[in-house]
Design a protein around this motif. Structure first.
Motif, short mmCIF file in Angstrom:
data_model
loop_
_atom_site.label_atom_id
_atom_site.label_comp_id
_atom_site.label_asym_id
_atom_site.label_seq_id
_atom_site.Cartn_x
_atom_site.Cartn_y
_atom_site.Cartn_z
N VAL A 1 0.84 -1.19 0.00
CA VAL A 1 0.00 0.00 0.00
C VAL A 1 0.88 1.24 0.00
O VAL A 1 0.65 2.18 -0.74
CB VAL A 1 -0.93 0.00 1.23
CG1 VAL A 1 -1.75 1.30 1.30
CG2 VAL A 1 -1.85 -1.22 1.21
N LYS A 2 1.92 1.22 0.84
CA LYS A 2 2.82 2.37 0.93
C LYS A 2 4.20 1.88 1.36
O LYS A 2 4.35 1.33 2.45
CB LYS A 2 2.29 3.36 1.98
CG LYS A 2 3.24 4.46 2.39
CD LYS A 2 3.24 5.62 1.40
CE LYS A 2 4.39 6.59 1.68
NZ LYS A 2 4.25 7.31 2.94
N LEU B 1 3.68 -0.46 4.57
CA LEU B 1 2.33 -0.95 4.83
C LEU B 1 1.91 -1.81 3.65
O LEU B 1 1.96 -1.37 2.51
CB LEU B 1 1.36 0.22 5.01
CG LEU B 1 -0.12 -0.17 5.19
CD1 LEU B 1 -0.33 -0.97 6.46
CD2 LEU B 1 -1.01 1.07 5.21
N THR C 1 2.26 -4.14 8.94
CA THR C 1 3.41 -3.25 8.90
C THR C 1 4.67 -4.11 8.86
O THR C 1 4.85 -4.99 9.70
CB THR C 1 3.47 -2.36 10.16
OG1 THR C 1 2.25 -1.64 10.28
CG2 THR C 1 4.62 -1.38 10.07
#
Lengths: 148, 148, 148, 148
Positions: free
Chosen positions: A106-107, A114, A136
């Protein structure tokens, strides 16, 4: 597939082969792309909970690995990745012919990434969402024994 | 131990024996009390991730089962319990002689129960916290195949 | 209270005073000790959700700040703390005379700290658990504008 | 917009107007569609944490409401919705001209609905992901004071 992508797939394949738990569960790697990794599990009595569904722990294990390898696929060689936390929502009993976890980033960050994994149950040619995980991942460098 | 507590221990023992994944991981039940259940796992290559630590999925599996059985221990017979979600924070590599998950009920509700599990690594006579899980368990009644 | 503890309380008090949201919610600092911080909120229409209970977002805000300041209380001066993730279970409607979030450190690490906050509703001299939060806090050093 | 969709938008608008916290934060409703709701917040000192970013609690508040209303948008009239848990990952400081939370339903169930909200910061015509929330919403029927 570019040589870079081949290198990523080889690196993840080698790391996956060292995850004893994946062999114990009978899980296998599926598709791999930058920021995306698929892991497949076959339901059965060795991975079940008490009602015969796939155990939330086994669902979590493949979802966590799929998310972690998706994160690793975007990191430079030699850097390892450790899960610092994940949350999983189990929205339907995991049962059917195959359980497929699809992890994607996601990031991506310098220290923390993430990632998310959706887990689907396949039966009769149809897919059904059974779980959603967010995790995470922490990048680890220069720590003995922790790479890939 | 009262006869009630014995009945709870028997009920959880019988359910645990049906969790194929626990046998596959080599996990075993430890102490049981009302609202409290312990599950033990021995680290080794069959439950490892790529760096040799116990895989987050295996840690999650015993923590989730410990939390779920803690919840079940407070429910009337015949009612089953399903995990609807959990979150786990992994605060140290799971390694050592034994990994012990201790589940306990935080808040028991009619439909939803909140339980927590702390996971410890034991080595050289010392315990170290390696993970903290919080889980929501849903009570299921009158659904075929779902009890205990 | 030792001079060290006084310094910690002053540091947290000064940081709390800069959290505009806390003033907007009408929240105030309660007890402070090493690894422990309390934040109090008074229920009312300005912090409500649609049924008149305290909004999950307001409960989360004080629980997150309590957990964050508990983490900060154990860090050397000049280091700041940012929440990277939290999960909250809302186990009962937040209503009553006072809502109290009690944050405490579960595991302090060099980069990441795991903290927990329990949130209680007080009414008629009794306390009731309404929420449980677990949060990961990241220590930040040498980043402009981020300290305490 | 069909009359059904208009009815959903009116229902959510009326419920949102009763959320005192949203007015206190200065948040407003954005786009509404079946299974999708947007909530907007303007950064500023009244919703800040100590470094001047939007407080994680304020980010969570709009993300939780967006997820909750997305869930409500798919439920029959008269049924209310309560958040039982959520987890939020904060991947970048929430700062800029506008903070927008976009909630959407992942899986609608009879009792429990899983929804997700992505939160973006807008600045200079660009959007950046700052947070990802997953929430479990519980449908409530026939409980006094809990509808919509």
């Amino acid at each position: 597939m570019s040589s870079d992508q081949r290198a990523v797939a080889e690196r993840i394949g080698a790391s996956f082969a060292r995850q004893g738990l994946m062999a114990t569960l009978g899980a296998s790697l599926g598709a791999i792309a930058p920021g995306f990794v698929e892991i497949v599990l076959i339901p059965g009595p060795t991975v079940s909970q008490q009602h015969g569904f796939v155990h939330a722990g086994a669902v979590s294990a493949i979802a966590d690995s799929a998310a972690g390898y998706a994160a690793l696929s975007l990191m430079p060689p030699g850097r390892g990745v450790l899960t610092t936390e994940f949350k999983i929502n189990l929205v339907a009993p995991a049962t059917g012919e195959r359980i497929v976890a699809r992890g994607e980033v996601v990031k991506a960050g310098r220290t923390l990434t993430l990632a998310q994994a959706k887990v689907f149950a396949e039966a009769g040619g149809q897919e059904k969402l059974v779980a959603l995980l967010t995790a995470t991942l922490m990048a680890i460098e220069g720590r003995e024994g922790v790479s890939d």
